[in-house]
Design an enzyme around this catalytic site. Structure first.
Site, PDB file in Angstrom:
ATOM      1  N   SER A  33      -6.812  -7.174   3.547  1.00 15.85           N
ATOM      2  CA  SER A  33      -5.340  -7.667   3.177  1.00 15.85           C
ATOM      3  C   SER A  33      -4.634  -6.734   3.834  1.00 15.85           C
ATOM      4  O   SER A  33      -3.356  -7.308   3.836  1.00 15.85           O
ATOM      5  CB  SER A  33      -5.069  -7.369   1.265  1.00 15.85           C
ATOM      6  OG  SER A  33      -5.824  -8.313   0.558  1.00 15.85           O
ATOM      7  N   GLU A  54     -10.842   5.160  -4.576  1.00 12.16           N
ATOM      8  CA  GLU A  54      -9.618   5.498  -3.261  1.00 12.16           C
ATOM      9  C   GLU A  54     -10.344   7.083  -3.286  1.00 12.16           C
ATOM     10  O   GLU A  54      -9.733   7.061  -2.231  1.00 12.16           O
ATOM     11  CB  GLU A  54      -8.063   4.290  -3.986  1.00 12.16           C
ATOM     12  CG  GLU A  54      -8.016   3.317  -4.093  1.00 12.16           C
ATOM     13  CD  GLU A  54      -8.875   2.342  -5.157  1.00 12.16           C
ATOM     14  OE1 GLU A  54      -8.989   3.329  -5.779  1.00 12.16           O
ATOM     15  OE2 GLU A  54      -9.019   1.195  -4.975  1.00 12.16           O
ATOM     16  N   PHE A  79      -1.580   1.887  -5.202  1.00 11.47           N
ATOM     17  CA  PHE A  79      -3.095   1.824  -5.455  1.00 11.47           C
ATOM     18  C   PHE A  79      -4.006   3.129  -4.693  1.00 11.47           C
ATOM     19  O   PHE A  79      -4.319   4.447  -5.137  1.00 11.47           O
ATOM     20  CB  PHE A  79      -4.392   1.070  -5.051  1.00 11.47           C
ATOM     21  CG  PHE A  79      -4.414   0.467  -5.817  1.00 11.47           C
ATOM     22  CD1 PHE A  79      -3.969  -0.220  -7.110  1.00 11.47           C
ATOM     23  CD2 PHE A  79      -4.682  -1.335  -4.970  1.00 11.47           C
ATOM     24  CE1 PHE A  79      -3.912  -1.573  -7.113  1.00 11.47           C
ATOM     25  CE2 PHE A  79      -5.021  -2.059  -5.222  1.00 11.47           C
ATOM     26  CZ  PHE A  79      -4.309  -2.498  -6.676  1.00 11.47           C
ATOM     27  N   HIS A 104       1.787  -3.899   0.691  1.00 14.90           N
ATOM     28  CA  HIS A 104       2.500  -4.034   0.295  1.00 14.90           C
ATOM     29  C   HIS A 104       2.892  -3.668  -1.222  1.00 14.90           C
ATOM     30  O   HIS A 104       3.426  -2.994  -2.371  1.00 14.90           O
ATOM     31  CB  HIS A 104       1.003  -4.742  -1.282  1.00 14.90           C
ATOM     32  CG  HIS A 104      -0.169  -5.308  -0.740  1.00 14.90           C
ATOM     33  ND1 HIS A 104      -0.609  -6.032   0.543  1.00 14.90           N
ATOM     34  CD2 HIS A 104      -0.150  -7.558  -0.396  1.00 14.90           C
ATOM     35  CE1 HIS A 104      -1.675  -6.711   1.322  1.00 14.90           C
ATOM     36  NE2 HIS A 104      -0.797  -7.089   0.447  1.00 14.90           N
ATOM     37  N   ASP A 112       1.819 -11.521  -7.619  1.00 14.35           N
ATOM     38  CA  ASP A 112       0.222 -10.848  -7.698  1.00 14.35           C
ATOM     39  C   ASP A 112       1.036  -9.296  -9.525  1.00 14.35           C
ATOM     40  O   ASP A 112       0.446  -9.473  -9.807  1.00 14.35           O
ATOM     41  CB  ASP A 112      -0.255 -10.030  -6.645  1.00 14.35           C
ATOM     42  CG  ASP A 112      -1.675 -10.552  -6.220  1.00 14.35           C
ATOM     43  OD1 ASP A 112      -2.044 -11.242  -6.777  1.00 14.35           O
ATOM     44  OD2 ASP A 112      -2.067 -10.664  -5.566  1.00 14.35           O
ATOM     45  N   ARG A 162       3.647  -6.650   3.295  1.00 16.76           N
ATOM     46  CA  ARG A 162       2.636  -7.777   2.232  1.00 16.76           C
ATOM     47  C   ARG A 162       3.610  -9.020   3.339  1.00 16.76           C
ATOM     48  O   ARG A 162       2.749 -10.026   4.308  1.00 16.76           O
ATOM     49  CB  ARG A 162       2.635  -8.263   1.637  1.00 16.76           C
ATOM     50  CG  ARG A 162       1.746  -9.507   1.373  1.00 16.76           C
ATOM     51  CD  ARG A 162       1.595  -9.584  -0.504  1.00 16.76           C
ATOM     52  NE  ARG A 162       0.448 -10.999  -0.400  1.00 16.76           N
ATOM     53  CZ  ARG A 162       1.126 -12.098  -0.594  1.00 16.76           C
ATOM     54  NH1 ARG A 162       2.400 -12.780  -0.612  1.00 16.76           N
ATOM     55  NH2 ARG A 162       0.386 -13.172  -0.763  1.00 16.76           N
TER      56      ARG A 162
END
Lengths: 308, 275
Positions: A33, A54, A79, A104, A112, A162
């Site tokens: 991704s 992370e 994240f 993203h 999502d 994204r």
């Protein structure tokens, strides 16, 4: 439509890997991704799969930087921001030469939904002293920014989309850290846009031009340190300044411009286009952009109603 | 540098005095966890590690990361006697403008290697340095010291899992098991046992020693060097406040500095041991 900036990033990363042997890449189970995957294929020895960890990845990258590497660590921006204390102490306070790559960005990711959308990342990371916060507008800019980042000293955060974005820069583009890019001049208002919203703002300004409005568009790729000069210039020149970003209007580009304008004796007021302090939700990217007024039509409408 | 066990004991004693002096001068800080860690840190800097105080940023040096940042007076004292700076300078601990910050700050003092103090983070930095050394085929080693309460942090276990899977045999972590944390005993606050089984199951080489016995510390370090497949965790059983009778196992000394009277009493005790 041009490339998503994450795609441009993935391509640039491989190029940099060929040129700079001390570039290393870390990913936390999202390499398909974030597009760090192709670097991993070409340079497996310099690509580190860190698993869904992370916080540890951020610390490991700092250690690698202290040992002379130039680490690009990749995950979704949401994240990474979630590990704020590790970023603050291990990277920021210690001035680790780490590049955090958060993909993203914003509601533009679509289906999502909220937990995967970086909507507060710019606000959080902008509060860390001596931390560069960057967001490219298109393919060309992403690639030039990446070249610059190999040489940059100190921690940096790069925010990527994204979804595909509209290309706004020409191939002779030169990246200047901390400098806004005038894409179009104008007398009635100025839109300061960043990331995916830059192309939309430029298209909106062109539409408005046909209706008799003269709108400047400035691309802000460096959100920190913010280009105070260009904000000062327009706040003395036009009655209304707009900020445009796929991020909460609090603390991101809108916040940075508001802080700057409050300290300048200009004549303009500020209208912040962005996510109006709400959480994200699932939906098609284009529907979400429409809902939040981030598409070309939405921006056009907001500008017109503010100028009326 | 390879000091004898006798000299290491002597050196640790001297550092204990300086730790207490700097804390008294600062009127705040953490004596308990500094005194429990000092024997290990002494053994590392005066026997085990390849370092050069005259060329402190020498790229091939071994690295030491103090993940339990609040124990930094022990590191400041050790670095002073190892020749990095004048021991007197450490008496500016916690004062405005001093590089001797309350917790390690690598920007103000690069030889500290990392900035720590938010627990569970330093060990990840140690892992990153160990991975970079491996990538560069360097023989330098990375040492890290953690507190026992510190392993309550989730990030610590992310790192244990990762370093075990990466088989980082150039990484050696000490766990200073002094059995206390701010709010009480680790057993009462959040029991961390059984540690040996837990960490072994994360693919580490686990050794267990008395963290105040120089022979055992050096023996464990040798075994860690001989391990070629796994990172090593040395579970070092220690006494919080070790060396000062009224501080030993008395948890109020976790984060309170001795006053001048208490300092004299402590120095007197250490002097008797000295003789």
């Amino acid at each position: 439509m041009g490339n998503a900036t994450r795609v441009s990033f993935g391509q640039a990363l491989v190029e940099l890997g060929r040129e700079h042997k001390n570039v290393v890449v870390l990913d936390a189970d999202l390499s398909k991704s974030t597009k760090s995957e192709s670097f991993g294929k070409e340079f497996p020895e310099r690509f580190f799969q860190m698993g869904i960890q992370e916080a540890n990845m951020i610390g490991v990258a700092a250690g690698m930087a202290f040992a002379g590497k130039i680490p690009f660590l990749c995950s979704f921006g949401a994240f990474l921001t979630g590990r704020f204390d590790t970023i603050r102490v291990t990277v920021g306070y210690a001035q680790a030469n780490v590049r955090l790559v958060g993909t993203h960005a914003g509601v533009g990711i679509g289906d999502d939904g909220c937990s995967q959308m970086a909507l507060e990342d710019l606000a959080c990371l902008r509060t860390l002293p001596q931390f560069a916060v960057l967001q490219p507008a298109d393919d060309v800019e992403t690639k030039h920014m990446m070249k610059y980042l190999v040489k940059h000293q100190g921690p940096a955060y790069i925010r990527l989309t994204r979804q595909n974005v509209i290309d706004v820069n020409k191939s002779d583009y030169k990246f200047e850290f901390g400098k806004g890019v005038k894409l179009k001049d104008g007398k009635d208002a100025a839109i300061f846009a960043t990331g995916a919203l830059t192309g939309n703002a430029l298209e909106a300004a062109k539409k408005l031009e046909a209706e008799g409005f003269s709108i400047a568009v400035v691309n802000i790729h460096t959100i920190k340190p913010i280009d105070r000069d260009i904000i000062n210039e327009y706040s003395k020149k036009v009655p209304v300044i707009f900020s445009a970003e796929d991020h909460n209007v609090i603390g991101g580009l809108g916040g940075a411009i508001a802080e700057t304008m409050a300290e300048v004796a200009g004549k303009s007021r500020l209208v912040r286009i962005g996510v109006q302090d709400v959480y994200g939700e699932s939906g098609l990217p284009e529907d979400l952009y429409k809902k939040h007024g981030l598409d070309i039509e939405g921006i056009t409408k907001t500008v017109k109603s503010a100028l009326r | 540098m390879q000091m004898t066990v006798k000299d290491l004991k002597q050196q640790a004693l001297q550092s204990r005095k300086l730790i207490l002096e700097m804390l008294t001068e600062a009127k705040s800080g953490h004596p308990g966890g500094s005194l429990s860690a000092i024997d290990i840190i002494t053994a590392l800097f005066f026997n085990e590690m390849k370092v050069d105080p005259k060329n402190s940023m020498w790229t091939d040096r071994d690295r030491f990361i103090l993940s339990k940042g609040h124990g930094v007076p022990a590191l400041y004292a050790t670095l002073a006697y190892r020749g990095y700076y004048d021991p007197k300078e450490t008496l500016t601990l916690r004062q405005l403008g001093s590089p001797f910050q309350g917790h390690p700050d690598r920007v103000r003092m690069p030889v500290l290697e990392a900035s720590t103090g938010s627990l569970g983070q330093g060990v990840s930095v140690a892992q990153g340095i160990a991975m970079a050394f491996r990538l560069d085929n360097k023989s330098s080693r990375v040492y890290c010291l953690m507190g026992d309460g510190e392993v309550q942090e989730g990030q610590a276990w992310e790192c244990f899992m990762s370093a075990g899977n990466y088989k980082l045999s150039n990484l050696c972590v000490f766990l200073d098991i002094n059995k206390y944390q701010i709010d009480g005993s680790t057993k009462d606050v959040m029991d961390i046992e059984p540690l040996k089984q837990k960490i072994e199951s994360f693919k580490w080489n686990v050794l267990e020693i008395n963290g105040h016995n120089m022979d055992e510390i050096l023996g464990a370090l040798k075994k860690a060097r001989e391990e070629k497949n796994k990172p090593t965790m040395i579970l070092a059983h220690t006494i919080k406040g070790k060396g000062v009778s009224f501080m030993e196992n008395v948890n109020k000394w976790h984060g309170v500095a001795p006053n001048k009277e208490e300092l004299q009493k402590a120095l007197q005790e250490l002097k008797i041991v000295d003789q």
